[in-house]
Motif scaffolding. Structure first.
Motif, PDB file in Angstrom:
ATOM      1  N   UNK A  12      13.815  38.437  24.814  1.00 57.28           N
ATOM      2  CA  UNK A  12      14.243  39.783  25.142  1.00 57.28           C
ATOM      3  C   UNK A  12      13.044  40.712  25.056  1.00 57.28           C
ATOM      4  N   UNK A  13      12.838  41.502  26.090  1.00 56.88           N
ATOM      5  CA  UNK A  13      11.756  42.490  26.051  1.00 56.88           C
ATOM      6  C   UNK A  13      12.156  43.605  25.096  1.00 56.88           C
ATOM      7  N   UNK A  14      11.219  44.032  24.262  1.00 57.20           N
ATOM      8  CA  UNK A  14      11.481  45.092  23.302  1.00 57.20           C
ATOM      9  C   UNK A  14      10.753  46.346  23.759  1.00 57.20           C
ATOM     10  N   UNK A  15      11.502  47.424  23.919  1.00 60.88           N
ATOM     11  CA  UNK A  15      10.916  48.702  24.311  1.00 60.88           C
ATOM     12  C   UNK A  15      10.710  49.539  23.053  1.00 60.88           C
ATOM     13  N   UNK A  16       9.476  49.904  22.784  1.00 64.41           N
ATOM     14  CA  UNK A  16       9.184  50.725  21.624  1.00 64.41           C
ATOM     15  C   UNK A  16       9.093  52.184  22.037  1.00 64.41           C
ATOM     16  N   UNK A  17       9.522  53.061  21.151  1.00 69.32           N
ATOM     17  CA  UNK A  17       9.346  54.491  21.375  1.00 69.32           C
ATOM     18  C   UNK A  17       7.864  54.807  21.148  1.00 69.32           C
ATOM     19  N   UNK A  18       7.381  55.936  21.683  1.00 73.92           N
ATOM     20  CA  UNK A  18       5.970  56.291  21.462  1.00 73.92           C
ATOM     21  C   UNK A  18       5.693  56.600  19.987  1.00 73.92           C
ATOM     22  N   UNK A  19       4.488  56.292  19.562  1.00 77.73           N
ATOM     23  CA  UNK A  19       4.052  56.643  18.203  1.00 77.73           C
ATOM     24  C   UNK A  19       3.956  58.156  18.095  1.00 77.73           C
ATOM     25  N   UNK A  20       4.214  58.666  16.910  1.00 76.29           N
ATOM     26  CA  UNK A  20       4.141  60.107  16.673  1.00 76.29           C
ATOM     27  C   UNK A  20       3.274  60.386  15.452  1.00 76.29           C
ATOM     28  N   UNK A  22       2.057  62.221  11.823  1.00 69.45           N
ATOM     29  CA  UNK A  22       2.665  62.389  10.505  1.00 69.45           C
ATOM     30  C   UNK A  22       3.466  63.687  10.443  1.00 69.45           C
ATOM     31  N   UNK A  23       2.934  64.762  11.035  1.00 70.11           N
ATOM     32  CA  UNK A  23       3.654  66.039  11.033  1.00 70.11           C
ATOM     33  C   UNK A  23       4.981  65.929  11.776  1.00 70.11           C
ATOM     34  N   UNK A  24       4.983  65.210  12.901  1.00 71.09           N
ATOM     35  CA  UNK A  24       6.225  65.030  13.666  1.00 71.09           C
ATOM     36  C   UNK A  24       7.237  64.217  12.859  1.00 71.09           C
ATOM     37  N   UNK A  25       6.763  63.193  12.139  1.00 77.55           N
ATOM     38  CA  UNK A  25       7.675  62.408  11.298  1.00 77.55           C
ATOM     39  C   UNK A  25       8.247  63.263  10.178  1.00 77.55           C
ATOM     40  N   UNK A  26       7.395  64.048   9.529  1.00 74.24           N
ATOM     41  CA  UNK A  26       7.866  64.903   8.432  1.00 74.24           C
ATOM     42  C   UNK A  26       8.912  65.903   8.925  1.00 74.24           C
ATOM     43  N   UNK A  27       8.723  66.429  10.128  1.00 72.75           N
ATOM     44  CA  UNK A  27       9.702  67.354  10.700  1.00 72.75           C
ATOM     45  C   UNK A  27      11.031  66.631  10.929  1.00 72.75           C
ATOM     46  N   UNK A  28      10.986  65.396  11.397  1.00 76.88           N
ATOM     47  CA  UNK A  28      12.201  64.596  11.603  1.00 76.88           C
ATOM     48  C   UNK A  28      12.897  64.322  10.276  1.00 76.88           C
ATOM     49  N   UNK A 143      11.808  51.576  12.198  1.00 77.51           N
ATOM     50  CA  UNK A 143      11.492  52.174  13.496  1.00 77.51           C
ATOM     51  C   UNK A 143      10.001  52.006  13.702  1.00 77.51           C
ATOM     52  N   UNK A 144       9.633  51.492  14.885  1.00 79.66           N
ATOM     53  CA  UNK A 144       8.234  51.332  15.248  1.00 79.66           C
ATOM     54  C   UNK A 144       7.950  52.165  16.475  1.00 79.66           C
ATOM     55  N   UNK A 145       7.016  53.078  16.368  1.00 77.39           N
ATOM     56  CA  UNK A 145       6.528  53.820  17.520  1.00 77.39           C
ATOM     57  C   UNK A 145       5.154  53.283  17.870  1.00 77.39           C
ATOM     58  N   UNK A 146       4.958  52.918  19.120  1.00 80.97           N
ATOM     59  CA  UNK A 146       3.688  52.331  19.531  1.00 80.97           C
ATOM     60  C   UNK A 146       3.209  53.005  20.812  1.00 80.97           C
ATOM     61  N   UNK A 147       1.977  53.486  20.796  1.00 78.63           N
ATOM     62  CA  UNK A 147       1.337  53.992  22.007  1.00 78.63           C
ATOM     63  C   UNK A 147       0.443  52.884  22.539  1.00 78.63           C
ATOM     64  N   UNK A 148       0.479  52.692  23.833  1.00 74.62           N
ATOM     65  CA  UNK A 148      -0.311  51.628  24.442  1.00 74.62           C
ATOM     66  C   UNK A 148      -1.798  51.896  24.220  1.00 74.62           C
ATOM     67  N   UNK A 149      -2.520  50.867  23.884  1.00 73.80           N
ATOM     68  CA  UNK A 149      -3.969  50.961  23.740  1.00 73.80           C
ATOM     69  C   UNK A 149      -4.568  49.621  24.143  1.00 73.80           C
ATOM     70  N   UNK A 150      -5.778  49.633  24.666  1.00 80.12           N
ATOM     71  CA  UNK A 150      -6.356  48.368  25.147  1.00 80.12           C
ATOM     72  C   UNK A 150      -6.693  47.422  23.998  1.00 80.12           C
ATOM     73  N   UNK A 151      -6.486  46.153  24.261  1.00 82.43           N
ATOM     74  CA  UNK A 151      -6.889  45.102  23.330  1.00 82.43           C
ATOM     75  C   UNK A 151      -7.679  44.086  24.140  1.00 82.43           C
ATOM     76  N   UNK A 152      -8.774  43.658  23.611  1.00 79.53           N
ATOM     77  CA  UNK A 152      -9.656  42.742  24.323  1.00 79.53           C
ATOM     78  C   UNK A 152      -8.911  41.482  24.762  1.00 79.53           C
ATOM     79  N   UNK A 153      -8.093  40.950  23.885  1.00 77.05           N
ATOM     80  CA  UNK A 153      -7.340  39.738  24.204  1.00 77.05           C
ATOM     81  C   UNK A 153      -6.468  39.965  25.435  1.00 77.05           C
ATOM     82  N   UNK A 154      -5.788  41.097  25.479  1.00 77.44           N
ATOM     83  CA  UNK A 154      -4.915  41.388  26.621  1.00 77.44           C
ATOM     84  C   UNK A 154      -5.716  41.496  27.914  1.00 77.44           C
ATOM     85  N   UNK A 155      -6.871  42.156  27.860  1.00 80.28           N
ATOM     86  CA  UNK A 155      -7.688  42.334  29.068  1.00 80.28           C
ATOM     87  C   UNK A 155      -8.139  40.976  29.597  1.00 80.28           C
TER      88      UNK A 155
END
Length: 186
Positions: A12-20, A22-28, A143-155
């Motif tokens: 199953x593909x897992x869709x992660x919400x964007x990373x946020x 610390x201030x945004x988390x504290x507000x939540x 809850x995991x928020x992940x923003x896409x970033x390059x990884x050498x292995x993926x490239x």
């Protein structure tokens, strides 16, 4: 990926919400009336079978409804890649592919340059991972928020996958030649 204990395996593909931030988390947390405590959490270590993943609002709502007054969180930033980061990722990739890091560096110099270019375009002031965790009744909910970033292995692996068997053969031949060249140097 979800794997059953039966003979049938389900991916199953897992869709992660964007990373946020610390201030945004504290507000939540404040919005839900829950305290947040900073902790060192790692996605690789936390994606075990017993961890139940949900959206941030759902997690905090569940925590509140369960009588939990506090959660732990972690926000991770990565600086732009440098030679040390390239070496670190090459060692990991070499271990996974069972090939010497020097061989990968020799045969994949274009991919390494592409990785460095992609990483230089990334906003290093944006978090790469945000994690919030709560334990209820001995079960971890996260809850995991992940923003896409390059990884050498993926490239490197993306290049191989795009080229199919032809790219795979070319990679193996280049790697073999580089290994022979390395042996001849000694």
């Amino acid at each position: 990926m979800k794997i059953t204990t039966n003979l049938t395996h389900i991916a199953t593909a897992v869709e992660f919400e964007p990373a946020v931030t610390e201030d945004a988390l504290k507000a939540k947390f404040e919005e839900f009336g829950i305290q947040g405590f900073e902790a060192e959490l790692d996605i690789a270590e936390r994606t075990e079978d017993h961890v139940q993943m949900v959206s941030l609002d759902t997690l905090l709502g569940f925590a509140k409804a369960s009588g939990v007054a506090a959660v732990t969180y972690d926000v991770t930033f990565f600086p732009h890649a440098d030679d040390a980061e390239v070496e670190y990722q090459l060692k990991q990739l070499a271990h996974d592919l069972e090939i010497a890091p020097e061989v990968i560096r020799d045969v994949c110099s274009d991919e390494i340059a592409e990785y460095l270019k992609l990483d230089a375009q990334r906003d290093a002031s944006a978090p790469v991972h945000s994690i919030v965790e709560v334990y209820v009744g001995g079960t971890a909910f996260a809850w995991y928020g992940i923003n896409d970033y390059p990884r050498l292995k993926r490239v490197i692996l993306r290049k191989l996958a795009q080229g199919g068997q032809k790219a795979k053969r070319a990679f193996v031949l280049r790697a073999s030649k580089a290994q022979v060249d390395m042996v001849e140097d000694y």
